[in-house]
Every structure is written in structure tokens, then in C-alpha cells.
Scaffold this active site. Structure first.
Site, PDB file in Angstrom:
ATOM      1  N   HIS A 104      89.326 -56.377-109.956  1.00 32.14           N
ATOM      2  CA  HIS A 104      88.519 -55.651-111.041  1.00 32.14           C
ATOM      3  C   HIS A 104      87.091 -55.978-110.422  1.00 32.14           C
ATOM      4  O   HIS A 104      86.758 -57.198-109.813  1.00 32.14           O
ATOM      5  CB  HIS A 104      88.606 -56.340-112.216  1.00 32.14           C
ATOM      6  CG  HIS A 104      90.136 -55.878-112.809  1.00 32.14           C
ATOM      7  ND1 HIS A 104      90.575 -54.837-112.718  1.00 32.14           N
ATOM      8  CD2 HIS A 104      90.931 -56.985-113.154  1.00 32.14           C
ATOM      9  CE1 HIS A 104      92.037 -55.167-113.375  1.00 32.14           C
ATOM     10  NE2 HIS A 104      92.233 -56.393-113.218  1.00 32.14           N
ATOM     11  N   GLU A 121      89.560 -61.854-116.675  1.00 28.39           N
ATOM     12  CA  GLU A 121      90.902 -61.753-117.480  1.00 28.39           C
ATOM     13  C   GLU A 121      91.628 -63.196-117.406  1.00 28.39           C
ATOM     14  O   GLU A 121      91.380 -63.933-116.369  1.00 28.39           O
ATOM     15  CB  GLU A 121      91.953 -60.663-117.228  1.00 28.39           C
ATOM     16  CG  GLU A 121      92.546 -60.929-115.672  1.00 28.39           C
ATOM     17  CD  GLU A 121      93.214 -59.249-115.336  1.00 28.39           C
ATOM     18  OE1 GLU A 121      92.545 -58.494-115.469  1.00 28.39           O
ATOM     19  OE2 GLU A 121      94.374 -59.466-115.097  1.00 28.39           O
ATOM     20  N   HIS A 179      94.775 -60.053-107.383  1.00 31.76           N
ATOM     21  CA  HIS A 179      95.806 -60.664-108.249  1.00 31.76           C
ATOM     22  C   HIS A 179      96.668 -59.672-108.686  1.00 31.76           C
ATOM     23  O   HIS A 179      96.708 -58.219-108.624  1.00 31.76           O
ATOM     24  CB  HIS A 179      95.099 -61.119-109.558  1.00 31.76           C
ATOM     25  CG  HIS A 179      94.370 -60.104-110.321  1.00 31.76           C
ATOM     26  ND1 HIS A 179      93.398 -59.496-110.335  1.00 31.76           N
ATOM     27  CD2 HIS A 179      94.982 -59.298-111.557  1.00 31.76           C
ATOM     28  CE1 HIS A 179      93.030 -58.601-111.134  1.00 31.76           C
ATOM     29  NE2 HIS A 179      93.938 -58.586-111.904  1.00 31.76           N
ATOM     30  N   ARG A 199      93.101 -50.510-107.334  1.00 35.10           N
ATOM     31  CA  ARG A 199      94.686 -50.899-106.753  1.00 35.10           C
ATOM     32  C   ARG A 199      94.703 -50.989-105.224  1.00 35.10           C
ATOM     33  O   ARG A 199      94.110 -50.066-104.682  1.00 35.10           O
ATOM     34  CB  ARG A 199      95.527 -49.599-107.264  1.00 35.10           C
ATOM     35  CG  ARG A 199      97.079 -49.972-107.379  1.00 35.10           C
ATOM     36  CD  ARG A 199      97.847 -48.895-107.851  1.00 35.10           C
ATOM     37  NE  ARG A 199      97.699 -48.594-109.135  1.00 35.10           N
ATOM     38  CZ  ARG A 199      97.568 -47.555-110.042  1.00 35.10           C
ATOM     39  NH1 ARG A 199      97.497 -46.337-109.223  1.00 35.10           N
ATOM     40  NH2 ARG A 199      97.554 -47.408-111.290  1.00 35.10           N
TER      41      ARG A 199
HETATM   42 ZN    ZN Z   1      94.130 -57.119-113.494  1.00 35.89          ZN
END
Ligand code: ZN
Length: 319
Positions: A104, A121, A179, A199
Site C-alpha cells: 500500500h 495496517e 505483505h 497487487r
Molecule cells: Zn494489506
């Protein structure tokens, strides 16, 4: 003025890698019984908004409540007054199969390129099979050149950093960190309010339309930061209140209620709760609410104090 806590109904996502645990373990009222991947518990994100279940604002989306400027200070707190959007997104995630390997962007890149917040996150492992792993970062010594060379091939999987996890572990994933959640993990995720995902690798599988899901290699390479790394932290459940993460974007604590727990709160921020184990009562302004595993709710910033009674474990997040 007193405000009731906001109990929230989540939005469900049936991504291809999901399973049945949100229905079986959290008794969630899922739409897809065979495959539900995520419940967006506390969300104003336009890709899935939670809806208030109780009180004066029942039936309104959390976004509508947040957008009402008259409520902003009392419910969401002084730190939220100037914000354009609610700052957090809290999810439960049933990774029955592995998620794509992804990254991200940070706020700066996301604002410039996606007109969105970036995304840091935190994962808290609610449950997992023996031997379960996650991916966070690349193996030590892997260079940007190696990454560039293999990022578009199956070989990339060999260069990623696999970490063993068990129930009660948590990890903070800063933006720019490559991740993935791997299969057989049930996770609570607290993140910035963003749905921007690049992605990188999807394990060679196809989507619901039988075609490979889109990759975003060029953007991923722009935002991957190999300097970023993160450590697993195991959160004990015999201590009343334990810090899980404290970042510039949010703080998350784990609260273990053995009998009762009382806390004063500041008027700076709302407090977002997800009840991950057990059941009991929430007392606030002389009103008592029954709460149980799987419930997510927001305590208004103006509440001054709240009290929990019962035997339960909760994740508490605020800004
Ligand atoms: Zn993620």
C-alpha cells in the site's frame, strides 16, 4: 449532551480467498455462507460503509453520522473536527486461502496518485492453524534489483519474508511494506481509511471470472520500501490493558476484562471497539448494553467514562 454508543452493522466482502469463520465463529449474518472474506466492522469507506444499529441514528451509515458537523466534536472528538473523513477502518478477515502479495502507498503517494489516504495496517491474529504464516517484507539482503527482476514472475515468492504466527500475535505493517496474509488465519485488522492496494503476485490463480486478477507492478515498485520491517509482538491476555500499536495514524490497545474494567476517556477522540472473545456489559451514562463476541461499536468522545463488566477481550482503537 449525552450520546449513545454507536453499534455497527458491517459490510461483508466475498473475495475468492474467504471462508466460513465469520459465520461460524463470530455468528455474523453473512450474505455468502460458503465464502466470506471480510467484514468491514467500523467503516466509512465508500467501498463498504457500516450502518448504525441502535439509538437515534439507527439506519444511518457511519459516514452520514461523521458528515454531520454538529455531531463531529461530541461523537468523534476534537482531533476529528478538521478531518475530511473518518480516519480508521476496522475489519475482521477470514483468510481461508492466501491473499495476494501486495503493498500500500503512504499518504503522500496516495493523495497525489489516487486522491485517497495511504494505508498502514495492523493485524491481530484471532485464530490460526498450527504452522500458519504471514508475509512481511523481503528476506534479509534482497536488493531492489532482485525485486525488480523477479517481481513479475513466480520466483518472487522465494524472496519474501515468511513469519510464523500464533493466536494473540500482532504485527504493524507500515505503508511501503510488501505483505500478505496467508491461508488459515483469522485476523482483526485496524488500518487507515483507505482501499488502495497494489497487487504484486497472486499465486498463479484466477478470479471469479476465471481470469487472473489484475496486478499493479509498476505502482508497487514505486512504493515498495525495502528499509521497512516489522516485528511480531505477542499480546498477553492476563494483563488488563496492553498496547498493541502506537503509530502516528492510530493507537490500538488490547483490553482483557476479567471481571470489570473502568476507564476515563479524553474528548480528543472517539474510541472504536471490537469484541474478539467473550461477552458482558458496557455501561455508559447510566445506560447498560449487552455486548458479545463479534460486536463492534464506537464510544463517543464526550462520554468521559465507560465501564465493562464480564469476561471478554476487546481491541480498542483511537487517534
Ligand atoms: Zn494489506
Amino acid at each position: 449532551m449525552n450520546y449513545e454508543p454507536l453499534f455497527l452493522e458491517p459490510e461483508f466482502k466475498d473475495y475468492i480467498w474467504g471462508g466460513k469463520k465469520l459465520k461460524d465463529i463470530f455468528k455474523k449474518n453473512v450474505k455468502n455462507e460458503e465464502c466470506t472474506a471480510e467484514s468491514w466492522e467500523i467503516s466509512t469507506n465508500k467501498n463498504g460503509e457500516s450502518v448504525v444499529k441502535n439509538g437515534k441514528y439507527a439506519g444511518k451509515t457511519l459516514t452520514e453520522v461523521f458528515d454531520d458537523k454538529n455531531l463531529r466534536k461530541d461523537i468523534f472528538g476534537t482531533k476529528c473536527i478538521e478531518l475530511n473523513e473518518f480516519p480508521l477502518l476496522v475489519k475482521f478477515i477470514d483468510a481461508n486461502n492466501s491473499l495476494s502479495v501486495q503493498v500500500h502507498p503512504d499518504n503522500e503517494y496516495a493523495m497525489k496518485n489516487e486522491n485517497s489516504l495511504g494505508k498502514c495496517e495492523m493485524w491481530y491474529i484471532l485464530d490460526c492453524d498450527y504452522g500458519a504464516q504471514i508475509i512481511c517484507g523481503v528476506k534479509p539482503g534482497v536488493s531492489k534489483e532482485t525485486l525488480n527482476k523477479y517481481i513479475n514472475s513466480d520466483k518472487i515468492a522465494e524472496y519474501l519474508n515468511y513469519i510464523d504466527v500464533k493466536k494473540g500475535d500482532s504485527i504493524y505493517i507500515p505503508s511501503g511494506t510488501i505483505h500478505a496474509l496467508l491461508g488459515k488465519t483469522l485476523v482483526a485488522e485496524v488500518q487507515q481509511n483507505s482501499n488502495i492496494t497494489y497487487r504484486v503476485y497472486d499465486w498463479g490463480r484466477v478470479g471469479k471470472d476465471e481470469k487472473p486478477r489484475e496486478l499493479h507492478i509498476n505502482k508497487a515498485l514505486e512504493v515498495i520500501n525495502l528499509e521497512r520491517s516489522s516485528q511480531i509482538k505477542n499480546i498477553p491476555n492476563n494483563i488488563e490493558k496492553v498496547n498493541v500499536v502506537k503509530s502516528e495514524f492510530f493507537t490500538t490497545n488490547k483490553i482483557n476484562v476479567l471481571d470489570e474494567f473502568k476507564e476515563n476517556i479524553s474528548d480528543e477522540s472517539f474510541i472504536a471497539f471490537s469484541l474478539v472473545e467473550g461477552k458482558g456489559n458496557l455501561k455508559i451514562n447510566d445506560n447498560v448494553y449487552e455486548i458479545k463476541k463479534g460486536d463492534s461499536f464506537i464510544i463517543p468522545a464526550c462520554s468521559k467514562q465507560y465501564e465493562l463488566k464480564g469476561t471478554m477481550e476487546l481491541l480498542q482503537s483511537y487517534i
